[in-house]
Scaffold this active site. Sequence first.
Site, mmCIF file in Angstrom:
data_model
loop_
_atom_site.group_PDB
_atom_site.id
_atom_site.type_symbol
_atom_site.label_atom_id
_atom_site.label_comp_id
_atom_site.label_asym_id
_atom_site.label_seq_id
_atom_site.Cartn_x
_atom_site.Cartn_y
_atom_site.Cartn_z
ATOM 1 N N ASN A 147 -3.444 -5.731 -2.325
ATOM 2 C CA ASN A 147 -3.653 -6.726 -1.274
ATOM 3 C C ASN A 147 -5.097 -7.209 -1.219
ATOM 4 O O ASN A 147 -5.526 -7.805 -0.236
ATOM 5 C CB ASN A 147 -3.234 -6.175 0.090
ATOM 6 N N ARG A 148 -5.840 -6.970 -2.279
ATOM 7 C CA ARG A 148 -7.142 -7.595 -2.503
ATOM 8 C C ARG A 148 -7.156 -8.311 -3.855
ATOM 9 O O ARG A 148 -8.176 -8.822 -4.281
ATOM 10 C CB ARG A 148 -8.273 -6.560 -2.485
ATOM 11 N N TYR A 175 -10.247 -7.625 10.711
ATOM 12 C CA TYR A 175 -11.491 -7.674 9.943
ATOM 13 C C TYR A 175 -11.273 -8.589 8.743
ATOM 14 O O TYR A 175 -10.128 -8.824 8.330
ATOM 15 C CB TYR A 175 -11.942 -6.289 9.469
ATOM 16 N N ARG A 232 -3.232 5.056 -2.020
ATOM 17 C CA ARG A 232 -3.086 3.701 -1.461
ATOM 18 C C ARG A 232 -2.850 2.631 -2.526
ATOM 19 O O ARG A 232 -2.051 1.719 -2.342
ATOM 20 C CB ARG A 232 -4.358 3.367 -0.680
ATOM 21 N N HIS A 263 3.185 -4.056 6.593
ATOM 22 C CA HIS A 263 2.203 -3.002 6.396
ATOM 23 C C HIS A 263 2.224 -2.051 7.592
ATOM 24 O O HIS A 263 2.962 -2.225 8.541
ATOM 25 C CB HIS A 263 0.791 -3.603 6.279
ATOM 26 N N SER A 264 1.357 -1.050 7.550
ATOM 27 C CA SER A 264 1.038 -0.223 8.715
ATOM 28 C C SER A 264 -0.398 0.273 8.526
ATOM 29 O O SER A 264 -0.900 0.298 7.392
ATOM 30 C CB SER A 264 1.991 0.972 8.820
ATOM 31 N N TYR A 265 -1.086 0.610 9.584
ATOM 32 C CA TYR A 265 -0.652 0.693 10.958
ATOM 33 C C TYR A 265 -1.610 -0.148 11.801
ATOM 34 O O TYR A 265 -2.618 -0.607 11.282
ATOM 35 C CB TYR A 265 -0.671 2.157 11.447
ATOM 36 N N HIS A 286 0.852 -1.186 0.000
ATOM 37 C CA HIS A 286 0.000 0.000 0.000
ATOM 38 C C HIS A 286 0.891 1.240 0.000
ATOM 39 O O HIS A 286 1.743 1.402 0.870
ATOM 40 C CB HIS A 286 -0.942 -0.011 1.196
ATOM 41 N N ALA A 287 0.659 2.103 -0.951
ATOM 42 C CA ALA A 287 1.599 3.174 -1.268
ATOM 43 C C ALA A 287 1.851 4.134 -0.109
ATOM 44 O O ALA A 287 2.975 4.605 0.085
ATOM 45 C CB ALA A 287 1.093 3.949 -2.489
ATOM 46 N N ARG A 288 0.817 4.451 0.663
ATOM 47 C CA ARG A 288 0.961 5.491 1.678
ATOM 48 C C ARG A 288 1.556 5.000 2.991
ATOM 49 O O ARG A 288 1.794 5.803 3.896
ATOM 50 C CB ARG A 288 -0.398 6.134 1.952
ATOM 51 N N GLU A 289 1.828 3.719 3.096
ATOM 52 C CA GLU A 289 2.374 3.146 4.331
ATOM 53 C C GLU A 289 3.896 3.234 4.312
ATOM 54 O O GLU A 289 4.609 2.237 4.233
ATOM 55 C CB GLU A 289 1.863 1.708 4.481
#
Length: 412
Positions: free
Chosen positions: A246-247, A351, A230, A299-301, A172-175
């Site tokens: 990641n989906r 989740y 993201r 990943h985060s967070y 995910h780009a923003r992590e």
Amino acid sequence: MKALLFFGLVAIALADVTRFEGEKVFRLKPVLDEHVTFIKDMAKDITVDFWSPESPELVATNIDVDIRVPAMYLDIVYTRLQQSEMEYKVLIEDVQAAIDESGPAPRAHSYIKYNTLADIQTWIDTVVSANAGLVSKQVIGNSYEGRPMTVIKIGKASSSAKPAIFMDCGIHAREWISPAFCQWFVKEAVETYGSDSAMTSLLDQMDVYVLPVFNVDGYDYTHKSDRMWRKTRSKNSGSCVGTDPNRNFNAGWCTIGASSNPCSDTYCGSVPESEIEVKNVANFIRNKKSVIKAYLTIHSYSQLLLFPYSYTYDLAPDHTELLQLAEGASAALRSLHNTRYTSGPGAATIYPAAGGSDDWAYDLGVKYSFTFELRDTGRYGFLLPTTQIQPTCEETMLAVKYIAAYVQKNLY
């Protein structure tokens, strides 16, 4: 004239950068079904960015909901929250100020700053050239926009194939803390080989494949255009861009916790592995299926150490062993800075989410498949200050080394 042209180009470039002045991040605490309905209805009426969980579909009672709200909607959100009588608090008062706290990208590569993709690519070449016989690199394919996806291989040279661990960062780009850790891991591996007995033994007996930035297009975009991006940057059938990588893996694909809407941040893609980045990684792991014994994705967070499954609430066949290993790794991590992680299967612990890389790797036969969700628990979220890079990486190293040592002992 040249000066005017230069400043004109700078102005155009700056105009293309998304700004977030006045935007806030809220933490909502739904405890009633009415609260859940309220949040989902609000998401239909106004544009908010779901940080955790990752989409309104995943909102449920007694699970904190972190959302970024554009400044233009703040009055509406405050009014509605008061009417809902739901508990909430503001985590980030000004998103742009939090972004600015991270500081500009360093002029040269730094392990305690957030590096640009270009600097990471240059750093890869430097590390490889400086550690011949221990480190090599391989381009496993190009991204949608044509950028190379480079895997670093760390391990003592051997005439035969060695068992291996695969680790990726930056799906995910923003992590941003995620690629920072992959770089830190490489640094620690090469600097402590020969002096640290655990690392030396690991790299003598096994190889570690590290993909410092999985979503290269998205990561580059977060540095140049939109810090909050993201997804990938592939073009969809409509006007919306990108798929959640990641989906997009073929693990319960698009059945739960993922969206078929191309505009959603959790868009699963048109078909499994529609994203070339996902296909490149999946092909690499499939081709080395016989030697890859562990898969770690960073990943985060949220401070979690997760393992399969996320696409179903059913327990994995190796649930007991994976839980014990995750709890041991979390304890090792906590021993340094007392940072507390929660361990468990993805669906039940955080989740449900179909199409994840760790579920896919596990179903492929990679028994020790784990997802790390690094610092923090929401105070800064995706905007973790640079002052936290080093302690985050130091403690995460302990958990990764714990898992690696366990895998090494249980190879055969």
